[in-house]
Write an enzyme that holds these catalytic residues in place. Sequence first.
Site, mmCIF file in Angstrom:
data_model
loop_
_atom_site.group_PDB
_atom_site.id
_atom_site.type_symbol
_atom_site.label_atom_id
_atom_site.label_comp_id
_atom_site.label_asym_id
_atom_site.label_seq_id
_atom_site.Cartn_x
_atom_site.Cartn_y
_atom_site.Cartn_z
ATOM 1 N N LYS A 1 0.807 -1.010 -0.073
ATOM 2 C CA LYS A 1 -0.015 -0.216 0.051
ATOM 3 C C LYS A 1 0.964 1.043 0.085
ATOM 4 C CE LYS A 1 -3.891 -1.683 2.521
ATOM 5 N NZ LYS A 1 -4.879 -1.618 1.563
ATOM 6 N N ARG B 1 -10.622 -11.324 1.999
ATOM 7 C CA ARG B 1 -11.278 -12.590 1.318
ATOM 8 C C ARG B 1 -10.386 -13.765 1.316
ATOM 9 N NH1 ARG B 1 -11.497 -9.186 -4.206
ATOM 10 N NH2 ARG B 1 -11.421 -7.499 -2.723
HETATM 11 N N1 BES Z 1 -8.198 -3.574 4.274
HETATM 12 C C1 BES Z 1 -8.396 -3.243 2.933
HETATM 13 C C2 BES Z 1 -9.646 -2.423 2.711
HETATM 14 C C3 BES Z 1 -9.786 -1.197 3.363
HETATM 15 C C4 BES Z 1 -9.683 0.129 3.090
HETATM 16 C C5 BES Z 1 -10.257 -1.190 4.733
HETATM 17 C C6 BES Z 1 -9.877 1.244 3.588
HETATM 18 C C7 BES Z 1 -10.365 -0.220 5.512
HETATM 19 C C8 BES Z 1 -10.177 1.266 4.792
HETATM 20 C C9 BES Z 1 -8.512 -4.230 1.901
HETATM 21 O O1 BES Z 1 -7.593 -5.572 2.395
HETATM 22 C C10 BES Z 1 -7.778 -3.917 0.600
HETATM 23 O O2 BES Z 1 -6.746 -3.641 0.775
HETATM 24 N N2 BES Z 1 -8.621 -4.145 -0.405
HETATM 25 C C11 BES Z 1 -8.188 -3.771 -1.565
HETATM 26 C C12 BES Z 1 -8.863 -4.420 -2.526
HETATM 27 C C13 BES Z 1 -8.162 -4.419 -3.904
HETATM 28 C C14 BES Z 1 -6.848 -4.678 -3.967
HETATM 29 C C15 BES Z 1 -8.865 -5.050 -5.002
HETATM 30 C C16 BES Z 1 -8.826 -2.049 -1.735
HETATM 31 O O3 BES Z 1 -9.583 -1.977 -1.481
HETATM 32 O O4 BES Z 1 -8.174 -1.354 -2.438
HETATM 33 ZN ZN ZN Z 2 -5.534 -5.305 1.828
#
Ligand code: BES
Ligand code: ZN
Length: 503
Positions: free
Chosen positions: A279, A353
Site C-alpha cells: 500500500k 477475502r
Molecule cells: N483492508 C483493505 C480495505 C480497506 C480500505 C479497509 C480502507 C478500510 C479502509 C483491503 O484489504 C484492501 O486492501 N482492499 C483492496 C482491494 C483491491 C486490491 C481489490 C482495496 O480496497 O483497495
Molecule cells: Zn488489503
Amino acid sequence: MDIQFNNLKQEKSAIGIIFCDHNCRLIGYGKKLDQLSKKHLSNTINADDSFNARKSKNFDYLIVHNPQNLTLSKLYIFKLRNIKNAANRDFQILGGNLLSLIKFYKENNIIIYPDGVSASKLSFVNSTSELLLGFLLASYKFTKYFSKRDAKAISKKTKIKIYSSQFSRLEKNYETVKAIHEGVTMTRNLVTEPPNVMTPPELAKNAASLEKIGVKVTIFGEKEMTKLGMGSLLSVGRGSEHESKLVIMEWKGHKNKKKKPIAFIGKGVSFDTGGVSLKPAGGMEEMKYDMGGSGVVIGLMKTLALRKAKANVIGVVGLVENHIGNMATRPSDVVKSYSGQTIEVLNTDAEGRLVLADALWYTQEKYKPELMVDLATLTGAIIIAIGNEYAGLFSNNDKLSKQLEDAGKIEDEKLWRFPLHDKFDKMINSPIADMQNISSGRGAGSITAAQFLQRFVNKVPWAHLDIAGTTWSKTNLPTSPKGATAFGVKLLNKFVSKYHEGK
Ligand code: BES
Ligand code: ZN
Ligand code: ZN
C-alpha cells in the site's frame, strides 16, 4: 465510573440532573423537586426567556445553583426535544449528551432523576436503559499509553446515582446495559491497540479470555491449519513473523444445546501493509483497524455471554498479519483453499477475502449453522460507494437481510444492501485456477469481493457486512468518541435478541 440505583433522595454537595419537556414543563421527579424547592426551579425557568424561546435543539439545559430548600449544590434542568416519537437510539443519544454535559463541567458526583423521560412509545425502563447505555458508551477513552494521567478522561471515581420510582427494575435491566457496554468497550480496545501489540496471537489470547465467562474457545495455529489444508488463509500470513490463528468461540445459551447455532465470522488482519502489493505510505497507519471484523465478533461474544443470551452462537475469527517478508505470497501465486478450490492471488492486498474463504468454509462444514454473518473491513470501494454512515450488506437471503437491516435501524448502525449476480461472479474467473482474488474488470469492487466470499458459502443463509467505512470514525459521534466505533456489536446483539432467542 460507578452507577448506583435508589428511589427519590437528595444528597449534600451532589449535583442533580432533571428534565423538562419541550415546553419547559418539569416532569417526573423534576416536578417533585420543584415542589420541595417551593417553585424555585420553575420560577427560574420562567424567568429565563431565552431558554423558553429556544426551540427543541438537541442539547439544551439550564443551571440552577444552590436551589432553595434542596441539599443539592446545583441542578441541571435538561430540556428534552419532543419525545413522543422517540425510539431506542434517541435515548442513547440523550445519554451521550448528558455525558458531554458532565464532562464539560467536570462534575463527579451526579444524581440523575430519569422519571419523566418516558413520554414516548418506549417503556420507562427501556428508555432509561438506552439512556444509560448511551451515557456509558460516550464515556469511552483509551488512555493506556499516556504516561501521565489524562485530565480529560472521565475519572474512575465519578459517581453516578440513578434515583427513580422504578429503580429496582432499572437496576435489573442494567445488567444487559453493562453487558453491551463491556462488549463494545472490548471491541474498541482491541481495535485501538497498536498493531505491534495487538498481533494475531494477542488477539487470540483476548478471545481466549472469554473462557472465564463461559465461552468455549478453540485456537488453531499454523500447524493445525496446515494439516487441515487452509492454504488460502495461511497464504496471507506468510510474510509475517507473527503466527496466524483461527479462533472459534462457542456460546450455548439455548435450552436445546443441540439446536443449530447462528455463526458470526470476522476478518482479523492485525495490520494490512498490502503485502508485496504494498500500500502507499499515506494512510497506511489506518490499517491497524483491519482486524475490526474480528474485534466485533469477539466483543459480541462477550456481550452475549455476559447477558446469558438464550441462543447458540458461534464466533469465528481469522487472525493474520498481512506483511512483506521473504516468504510472503507473490502476485500470481496459486493457493489451495480449505474448500478444495484453488485461487490465483493476483493482488496480495485483497487478502481479507482469502482469510474469510477458509473461515467461512470451516464454519459451515464443522458447525452446520442456521445462518452465517461475516464482518470485514473488506474494501476501500465500499467507502467510495456509501461513505461512513452505512455499512454494505450483501446476502443470498432476503429474510436475513431484512432482519439485519431492521436491527441496524434500531441501533443506528445502518446497512445498505447491494446486489449479487452471476455476471459479477464471472469477473473473478481465472485462466489458471478456479478463481482469482481480484476482479478482471473495473468497478463494483465491493460486489466482486462479496462474490468471491459467496464461492465459499453453500446453501446456508449468509450475509456479508463490509464495515471498512464504519469501523473507525474521524469525528466524534453522539455515543462514540472519534476512533474505533465497534460498529456491529450493538446491531448483532439486537439481531440475536430480537430474532434468535428462546424460540
Ligand atoms: N483492508 C483493505 C480495505 C480497506 C480500505 C479497509 C480502507 C478500510 C479502509 C483491503 O484489504 C484492501 O486492501 N482492499 C483492496 C482491494 C483491491 C486490491 C481489490 C482495496 O480496497 O483497495
Ligand atoms: Zn488489503
Ligand atoms: Zn485488508
